[in-house]
Each structure stands twice: as structure tokens, then as C-alpha cells.
Design an enzyme around this catalytic site. Structure first.
Site, PDB file in Angstrom:
ATOM      1  N   SER A  91      38.351  14.488  40.104  1.00  0.00           N
ATOM      2  CA  SER A  91      39.607  13.789  39.799  1.00  0.00           C
ATOM      3  C   SER A  91      39.587  12.283  40.010  1.00  0.00           C
ATOM      4  CB  SER A  91      40.744  14.378  40.631  1.00  0.00           C
ATOM      5  OG  SER A  91      41.089  15.648  40.139  1.00  0.00           O
ATOM      6  N   SER A 103      42.546  14.572  37.769  1.00  0.00           N
ATOM      7  CA  SER A 103      43.964  14.437  37.971  1.00  0.00           C
ATOM      8  C   SER A 103      44.436  13.004  38.215  1.00  0.00           C
ATOM      9  CB  SER A 103      44.402  15.300  39.159  1.00  0.00           C
ATOM     10  OG  SER A 103      43.815  14.822  40.355  1.00  0.00           O
ATOM     11  N   LYS A 159      47.453   6.817  44.529  1.00  0.00           N
ATOM     12  CA  LYS A 159      47.758   8.100  43.894  1.00  0.00           C
ATOM     13  C   LYS A 159      48.856   8.818  44.677  1.00  0.00           C
ATOM     14  CE  LYS A 159      45.262  12.242  42.255  1.00  0.00           C
ATOM     15  NZ  LYS A 159      43.979  12.987  42.338  1.00  0.00           N
TER      16      LYS A 159
END
Lengths: 101, 497
Positions: free
Chosen positions: B185, B161, B86
Site C-alpha cells: 500500500s 491503499s 494517511k
């Protein structure tokens, strides 16, 4: 009744160092009002005698050994800076000309 | 291996299978890596899981693994396995944007601890995955670089997210990925993409090099297509880090052994509590149906399942949306156009403060601005006690609910999300509706314990996740339960892209 006015949102934007546009102010005023009214629900909880929790890990005063370890070079530390000079971050004018002169 | 297994099928394998083939010399890390890079090239224009693909870096890392093996070195359990990271974690020399224009083009001069551990373990970083800007969002639609699409249905959101990491797994672009979980997330994207996502105990994984959003909640963790792979990745990235002052100075619980134990399908003597507050009217009927079937499966494997009430969980969402924005308003003050990233309006006449305001205005997207302003409001004198102070007290009560529950049961379960993946654009006009996607995942963050989402069924052809929540530093428990459920319901494969 609104929880927050357009003028208050403009003030928050100034405090937050956000040069928001008039259109954004119109949009944010409504949205922040909805959000603040919803999160105000925390006030329904009877918690007068309850201690606050800031953090889930009960660790305080964590220090490392006082020994020299490798770290970034000045070039590396400045590599992402928008502007640099003489191994320093270069910033826009801080004092106004009146004060400086 | 069947005859059908050709080179392209590396992308369909588990991390465990890939590592075994590489360690045994039956294939090379370079071949495995190239297969994933080819897959990314074939599908990512439609999925948009990646913000940056590091082709050269990945192949170089893979070659290094192959050389170490050739030299007779004993490789770690994930050596040669590709991983997607990420874009919230700093990667030395590799662009790190946090999904924001304010960091466009930034190449960090150092690695996050987790990235360093991934490199030391011989995993191969394919690139950086898309995310809601600064990890603020539940759909990846708030990325400044365009949304990620859910591989199950490209017109739907992949969660957020960490939608990029979850979508990369579901699209077979990577067998492993790293996420970060502040309010869900990792787990919510896992649920809506039919993949596994684990939020470790807060402090169990290092935040050093993780771009801060809400420092008392941010927890990096593993994402995978099955529970054992997630546990192996958790083991590699977890553990004490002297560079993070909130890192817990204890070893990682044996999550790998727990996943293997769970996979035997025996939960005799394990006490599970269904969170009463999360199985009411709030969840979609299809989500509840899949959840109820999973509860039956857990019961059949010997688990003792009861309902447990956690009354203050109803206030977790409002408390979170005060605490997280408050911490973010402080953390994001560092984006001032001085040390890294964007600088706008520096014409030689404007003051530092004007340049700062113009930079932040241009560099932050609407959701980030909303949260900075909410946080600024909640922390301001006159409102502090009623908002931020009260939210911190509610956090104490939520922790007490967890502690009371864990006196009765070993772990808590609930659906991971109230709904399956929603259509793109459905919630962007109403920020608070977007927040509701995190309804069931947020309490765990406020408490600090671990939580995992494991696929438990389909509703209208879309994946549903079941969440297991365990006490602080009992991450192994949630892996056992998740692996047991997986052994009963299997894994879920999206339609071909």
C-alpha cells in the site's frame, strides 16, 4: 464445484456480526467463491513438516517498567463513544427481558 | 535559486530544499505551508487526495517552527516541511476515519507515535489523505468517501491503499507523505504515480496509533518525490517505540547516508538479484521494457546483476489473502458500536448483538465485509489447517526463499507492479483481479524485510516503478540502490493539472 454456498456465506455473515442484505448475499456468494478457490492454491505447496510463521519479529513477552505514566483521562477515553454515562460506556440491552425479569 | 523561483514554486521543491530555506531564514515555514494549502485549494477538487485539510493546525505548527528559529534554536533536517498523513494514523483532535464510515467524525484523543515524532521534528501536518477503507484495496476506489484520481491521468487509479498520499505528492500538494504498507500500500501507489514509497523493515516503524488491519504485516513508512527525502522522513519516524510490542529495539539503519552514497551513481561491488518469478509473462511489455532499461543502468553503475529464483513467491498472493483477512477479521471486531464511531439501530428495544450487526453492516463497505468473512472462514474449525495454518507454513517457505537469495545477493529487484495505473472502475467488479496488483509487493510483507519503489521510466506516458527488496534491518541497502537508479534515470513530472 463451488467452494462455498450462499447458506454458508449467510452463516459467516452472522458469525461476523454483519446484518447483510439478500442482495449482498447474492453478490458475496459468487465473489467469496472465486476468492476461496484462488487462495486454496496454498494447498499445492508441500509443507507438512514446515513450522508455521505467525510473525516476522522474534520478540516475546515485552513488558514495560512497572511505573505510573500519564494516560487518557476518563473524559478523553469516552470522547469518541456513541453513548456514555457516569464515566462508563453505555451499551444497548445485553440480556433479554425474559432473562432480566 | 534561479530568478524564476517565486513563492508558488515552494510546491515544486524537494523537502531538503524547503528545510534549508527555512533554516537559513530565506523563507518562513508559514509561507511554505500557505503555498501548499493554496495548491491544495486549487487542485484537490479534481485529485481528491485529502479527506481532511487541517488549515489552522498546519499554520499554527508552521508559526511554531518560525518562532523556534527566531529564538535561535537549531532546527531538525525536516523542520518547516509540510507533510500529508494517511488517514490510518491517529491524530489528536484531528478527524481520523481510515476511509470508513464506521469512524466518520472520530477525533482521536491521542497521537500515533509516528505523528508525535513528525510534530517533534517540526514538520507541518497539512491534513489526512484518502485511502481504501481500512487500507484494504489497491486503487483507493474502496474509500467510503470517494476515490482519489491519479494526477498523471485523472481517469486512472492512483494505486492503493495509500493512493491519497501518493497523489498528494504527484500533484505537488505536499513534498512528503506518510503511508502504511500491509501488502504493497506504499510501494504500489508510489509506482503508479511516479513517486518514491518505502516500506521499512517490519518493526522498524511504530504501529502505535495505526488503526490495525493485519498486525503481523502492517508497516507505516515514508513517501516522497525523491529517494533522499524519503530517507530523511524514514529517519525521523523510525526507531524503537516502547508502546509497540513488536517494535525492534535497534536504531534505524543509516538510510540517509545510504541515499547520499547511492546518489553518487557508484554501485561497484553491489550484488543484485532479479526475481525470476516476477519477470515472466505476468508483467505488461511496457513495464518490462522500463525495468530492463533500468537493469542496464544499474549494471553500468557497477552492480553485479544476476537472476535469482524464489519458487514459493508464486504462492505469496494466496497466502497473503488468507493471513491478512484472518488477522483483519479479529482486529475489526473492535468496531462494535460501543467505544468509538458509529452506532446504528439503538432504539432501546434491540439487543447489543443486533445493534452491533446493524452498525457493522452500515459502517463497513463491501471489500471490508468480504475480508472479514474470508478471515472468519479461514479461521473456523474444520478449515483452519487447510487455509490459515497452511498459509502460515507457506510464509515460512517464503522467508526461507528470501534468506537463501540474500546469501547470494545484497538485494532483490523486480518491477513494483505488473501494470501501469489502470482505468478507474476496471477492477471493482472482480475483487480478485484487484488483488493481483499486489503480486510483486506481497512477499516482502510476509518475510518482514524492507522494500522500496522508485520511478524507473514511463510506459505509454504513465510511470513505472522498480522495487528493491533488502534483508531485514538492512533498509539502508535499498536506499542506496534506489538513489543510484534515480541518479541515472531522473525523476518524472506529470502533465500540468
Amino acid at each position: 464445484m463451488a467452494a462455498i454456498s450462499r447458506e454458508e456465506v449467510a452463516h459467516l455473515a452472522r458469525l461476523s456480526r454483519l446484518a447483510v442484505t439478500e442482495e449482498e448475499l447474492d453478490m458475496f456468494a459468487g465473489q467469496l467463491d472465486v476468492i476461496l478457490q484462488a487462495v486454496a492454491q496454498v494447498g499445492e505447496v508441500a509443507a507438512a513438516d514446515i513450522p508455521p510463521t505467525s510473525h516476522s519479529v522474534p520478540l516475546t513477552n515485552i513488558f514495560r517498567e512497572d511505573v505510573v505514566t500519564p494516560c487518557l483521562t476518563p473524559e478523553e477515553a469516552l470522547s469518541g463513544a456513541p453513548d456514555a454515562e457516569d464515566q462508563r460506556f453505555r451499551v444497548p440491552r445485553i440480556l433479554s427481558e425474559d432473562v432480566a425479569s | 535559486m534561479s530568478e524564476m523561483t517565486g513563492m508558488s514554486d515552494f510546491t515544486r521543491m524537494t523537502a531538503t530544499e524547503i528545510a534549508s530555506l527555512v533554516a537559513g531564514g530565506e523563507t518562513s515555514a508559514v509561507e511554505v505551508t500557505q503555498a501548499h494549502l493554496d495548491r491544495i485549494a486549487a487542485v484537490d477538487d479534481r485529485v481528491h487526495a485529502f479527506l481532511h485539510v487541517d488549515t489552522e493546525g498546519a499554520l499554527a505548527a508552521a508559526r511554531a517552527v518560525d518562532e523556534r528559529r527566531a529564538a535561535g534554536e537549531v532546527l531538525g533536517p525536516l523542520a518547516g516541511v509540510p507533510v500529508a498523513v494517511k488517514d490510518v494514523l491517529a491524530t489528536r483532535g484531528v478527524p481520523t476515519t481510515v476511509g470508513s464510515k464506521i469512524l466518520e467524525g472520530w477525533r482521536p484523543p491521542y497521537d500515533a507515535t509516528i505523528v508525535q515524532r513528525l510534530r517533534e521534528a517540526g514538520t507541518v501536518m497539512l491534513g489526512k489523505t484518502n485511502m481504501d477503507e481500512f487500507a484494504m484495496g489497491s486503487s483507493t476506489e474502496y474509500s467510503a468517501y470517494g476515490p482519489t484520481h491519479n494526477p498523471w491521468d485523472l481517469s486512472r487509479i492512483p494505486g492503493g491503499s495509500g493512493g491519497g498520499s501518493a497523489a498528494a505528492l504527484a500533484a505537488y500538494e505536499a513534498p512528503l507523505a506518510i503511508g502504511s504498507d500491509t501488502g504493497g500500500s506504499i510501494r504500489q501507489p508510489g509506482a503508479v504515480t511516479g513517486t518514491v514509497g518505502a516500506k521499512p523493515t517490519y518493526g522498524g516503524t511504530s504501529r502505535y496509533g495505526l488503526v490495525a488491519f493485519s498486525s503481523s504485516l502492517d508497516t507505516p513508512g515514508p513517501c516522497a518525490r525523491n529517494v533522499l527525502d524519503a530517507a530523511l522522513l524514514h529517519q525521523v519516524i523510525g526507531g524503537h517505540d516502547p508502546m509497540d510490542s513488536t517494535s525492534i529495539p535497534q536504531p534505524v539503519p543509516d538510510v540517509v547516508a545510504a541515499a547520499r552514497l547511492g546518489a553518487t551513481g557508484d554501485l561497484t561491488g553491489v550484488r543484485l538479484g532479479i526475481v525470476s518469478e516476477f519477470v515472466g509473462e505476468g508483467a505488461e511489455p511496457g513495464v518490462m521494457a522500463a525495468f530492463r532499461e533500468s537493469v542496464d543502468a544499474l549494471t553500468k553503475m557497477g552492480a553485479d546483476v544476476v537472476e535469482v529464483s524464489c519458487p514459493t513467491f508464486a504462492y505469496a498472493l494466496p497466502a497473503y489473502y488468507l493471513i491478512a483477512p484472518s488477522e483483519c477479521s479479529s482486529n475489526l471486531a473492535r468496531f462494535d458500536g460501543v467505544r468509538f464511531g458509529l452506532r446504528v439501530g439503538d432504539d432501546g428495544n434491540r439487543s447489543l448483538e443486533e445493534v452491533m450487526s446493524l452498525t457493522r453492516e452500515a459502517g463497513f463497505g463491501p471489500e471490508v465485509k468480504r475480508r472479514i468473512m474470508i478471515g472468519t472462514y479461514a479461521l473456523s474449525s474444520g478449515y483452519y489447517d487447510a487455509y490459515y495454518g497452511q498459509a502460515q507454513k507457506v510464509r515460512t517457505l517464503i522467508t526461507r526463499d528470501f534468506n537463501a537469495a540474500f546469501e547470494r545477493v545484497d538485494a532483490l529487484i523486480s518491477p513494483t507492479t505488473p501494470s501501469v495505473a489502470f482505468p478507474m472502475g476496471a477492477r471493482t467488479a472482480d475483487p480478485y483481479q484487484m488483488y493481483l496488483a499486489d503480486l510483486y509487493t506481497i512477499p516482502t510483507n510476509l518475510y518482514g524485510g524492507p522494500g522500496i519503489s522508485v520511478p524507473c521510466g514511463l510506459s505509454e506516458g504513465l510511470p513505472v516503478g522498480l522495487q528493491v527488496m533488502a534483508p531485514t534491518m538492512a533498509d539502508d541497502r535499498m536506499y542506496r540502490v534506489a538513489a543510484a537508479l534515480e541518479s541515472a534515470v531522473g525523476t518524472f513530472t506529470p502533465p500540468a493539472l
